[in-house]
Design an enzyme around this catalytic site. Sequence first.
Site, PDB file in Angstrom:
ATOM      1  CG  ASP A 386      45.315 -13.666 -26.722  1.00 40.29           C
ATOM      2  OD1 ASP A 386      46.055 -13.577 -27.775  1.00 40.29           O
ATOM      3  OD2 ASP A 386      44.340 -13.103 -26.787  1.00 40.29           O
TER       4      ASP A 386
HETATM    5  P1  NAP Z   1      44.572 -16.089 -23.451  1.00 43.25           P
HETATM    6  O1  NAP Z   1      44.595 -15.212 -24.545  1.00 43.25           O
HETATM    7  O2  NAP Z   1      43.541 -16.628 -23.937  1.00 43.25           O
HETATM    8  O3  NAP Z   1      45.397 -17.190 -23.290  1.00 43.25           O
HETATM    9  C1  NAP Z   1      45.433 -18.285 -22.264  1.00 43.25           C
HETATM   10  C2  NAP Z   1      46.498 -19.623 -22.790  1.00 43.25           C
HETATM   11  O4  NAP Z   1      46.166 -20.398 -21.162  1.00 43.25           O
HETATM   12  C3  NAP Z   1      46.143 -19.764 -23.746  1.00 43.25           C
HETATM   13  O5  NAP Z   1      47.508 -19.848 -24.962  1.00 43.25           O
HETATM   14  C4  NAP Z   1      46.449 -21.172 -23.179  1.00 43.25           C
HETATM   15  O6  NAP Z   1      47.343 -22.132 -23.992  1.00 43.25           O
HETATM   16  C5  NAP Z   1      46.883 -21.977 -21.766  1.00 43.25           C
HETATM   17  N1  NAP Z   1      46.199 -22.421 -20.716  1.00 43.25           N
HETATM   18  C6  NAP Z   1      44.852 -22.904 -20.912  1.00 43.25           C
HETATM   19  N2  NAP Z   1      45.216 -23.966 -19.738  1.00 43.25           N
HETATM   20  C7  NAP Z   1      45.860 -23.517 -18.925  1.00 43.25           C
HETATM   21  C8  NAP Z   1      46.499 -24.807 -18.031  1.00 43.25           C
HETATM   22  N3  NAP Z   1      45.593 -25.670 -16.874  1.00 43.25           N
HETATM   23  N4  NAP Z   1      47.391 -24.432 -18.079  1.00 43.25           N
HETATM   24  C9  NAP Z   1      48.177 -23.914 -18.403  1.00 43.25           C
HETATM   25  N5  NAP Z   1      48.309 -23.177 -19.320  1.00 43.25           N
HETATM   26  C10 NAP Z   1      47.377 -23.410 -19.580  1.00 43.25           C
HETATM   27  O7  NAP Z   1      44.815 -15.597 -21.667  1.00 43.25           O
HETATM   28  P2  NAP Z   1      44.880 -13.761 -21.565  1.00 43.25           P
HETATM   29  O8  NAP Z   1      46.413 -14.325 -22.278  1.00 43.25           O
HETATM   30  O9  NAP Z   1      44.214 -13.861 -19.837  1.00 43.25           O
HETATM   31  O10 NAP Z   1      44.350 -13.208 -22.642  1.00 43.25           O
HETATM   32  C11 NAP Z   1      42.733 -13.101 -22.439  1.00 43.25           C
HETATM   33  C12 NAP Z   1      42.356 -12.566 -23.372  1.00 43.25           C
HETATM   34  O11 NAP Z   1      40.602 -12.993 -23.319  1.00 43.25           O
HETATM   35  C13 NAP Z   1      42.116 -11.412 -24.225  1.00 43.25           C
HETATM   36  O12 NAP Z   1      42.080 -11.317 -25.346  1.00 43.25           O
HETATM   37  C14 NAP Z   1      41.050 -10.483 -23.715  1.00 43.25           C
HETATM   38  O13 NAP Z   1      41.032  -9.328 -24.497  1.00 43.25           O
HETATM   39  C15 NAP Z   1      40.253 -11.741 -23.516  1.00 43.25           C
HETATM   40  N6  NAP Z   1      38.775 -11.168 -23.179  1.00 43.25           N
HETATM   41  C16 NAP Z   1      38.957 -10.936 -21.431  1.00 43.25           C
HETATM   42  C17 NAP Z   1      38.128 -10.133 -20.795  1.00 43.25           C
HETATM   43  C18 NAP Z   1      38.407 -10.286 -19.904  1.00 43.25           C
HETATM   44  O14 NAP Z   1      36.844  -9.960 -19.031  1.00 43.25           O
HETATM   45  N7  NAP Z   1      39.083 -10.346 -18.778  1.00 43.25           N
HETATM   46  C19 NAP Z   1      37.102 -10.464 -21.765  1.00 43.25           C
HETATM   47  C20 NAP Z   1      36.705 -10.760 -22.998  1.00 43.25           C
HETATM   48  C21 NAP Z   1      37.498 -11.143 -23.805  1.00 43.25           C
HETATM   49  P3  NAP Z   1      47.248 -24.168 -23.902  1.00 43.25           P
HETATM   50  O15 NAP Z   1      46.308 -24.603 -24.143  1.00 43.25           O
HETATM   51  O16 NAP Z   1      48.850 -24.579 -24.979  1.00 43.25           O
HETATM   52  O17 NAP Z   1      48.062 -24.477 -22.832  1.00 43.25           O
END
Ligand code: NAP
Length: 459
Positions: A386
Amino acid sequence: MSPATLLMEATYLVASILFILGLKAMSHPDTARRGMFYAEAGMAAAIIGTLIGQHIVTWVWIVAGLLLGSAIGAWMGITVPMTAMPQRTALSHAFGAMAAALVGIAEFNVHAAEMSVFTRGALGFEVMLGALTTTGSLIAAGKLQGVIKGTPVQFKGQQVLNALIGLGMVGCFVTFWINPAILVAFYTMVGLALAFGVMMVIPIGSADMPVVMSLLNSYAGLAATATGFVLGNNVLIIAGTLDGFSGLILSILMCKAMNRSITNVLFGGFGATVAEASSNAGGTMREIPLDDAAIQLAYAKRVIFVPGYGLATAQAQHAVRELAELLEERGVTVKYAIHPVAGRMPGHMNVLLAEANVPYSALYEMDQINPEFPETDVVVVIGANDVVNPDARDNPKSLIAGMPILEVDLAKSVIVLKRGQGRGFSGLENPLFFKERTRMLYGDAKGTLNLLVKAVEQS
Ligand code: NAP
């Protein structure tokens, strides 16, 4: 004022200063560890102050509580893995809030009749917030741990039911505030507050839990402030207020970084309807052989690593540092781009990379690094989705439209490390994966990075 009380108040003052210094130091990764020590020292000072002031039941209970609490705290600190930190924090909030609620209930039982109207109001506030934070935090911990279904639980008439429970709770509060002899009002308020905590959190998806938790943290802080007023304890008032407002500010900052409002997080049921959301994605995803990826990296001038939630689940922080060091030895300039909400809790990436001894000077915040992407030869996206989704910038109809992103699609070449077609937290498709300059390198991030290290060594 007796010498003991004077000494107690002086110790409380020292504790409060240490809490403020702790919060200040925690605002930067460089000083965060020191901040924790300040806060710990502050807590120790507050406990010593209370013992000096002799506002205690018996030494036996105090020592037993200290030993048991320290043992459980140490066990949790040592055994809980970094990826489980959000649910561990939720449990801590539940315990803190439960303590506030129980102190309030005990005070009500013993002193309700002789309390001033102000103190009784503070006590009601303390018990109400404490009780709803306890159950709310327990549900949040359960969702994050996967013991309870993580998807939003929503049903018809839910908001009306919540409003009725909320009104009933406030009604009971006002009733016993006016007349403390109506015990049933007090205990009904406790029951309704416990139910309200559950109802407040079940409609929220597990991915939004960190925002909810920082909000609950703020409630627990305000409950502690109210406890301070009830007990006439200054350090509780100060620490609770600091906790309350820092939690609120953190919730607001997290919502801002996700381009969502607090009301959207609390009532939006995010994650329930994403399947229908519009996306600019289409075409084919192209894979890159591991050796080709290694050659691109080994002969690049500038490389930026973009870690995301997948780095945390794979525990790939040590592997990425190893690869970065190897590239640096070959003269490549390596940087890490950190999105404020990458992962699942604030500072998630900073903590993981710090654990792997990645120097802070190599970490760049979004605003600093975005202008550098067009000049970057290779961007390696490690389990991020994301936070690098260009739809947020280009597609006003997207569910995440307006969320600030790391503009990796502007780099000369992008290599995405993920296991398969899994989506991110928003559940949205990501057009980055279909772009001309993007190549997919499938597999668990840690395993892939280890293989890349070997391949770069040989190239
Ligand atoms: P993300 O959008 O959740 O994407 C994570 C990606 O990691 C997935 O597409 C997954 O694809 C891949 N993945 C998972 N396990 C893996 C592994 N072992 N090896 C390789 N790839 C792996 O992560 P992000 O880009 O960090 O975004 C964070 C999201 O969380 C945002 O939408 C944010 O708004 C939300 N959020 C964050 C917080 C905060 O405080 N940080 C709080 C609330 C919400 P595969 O399954 O294909 O591997």
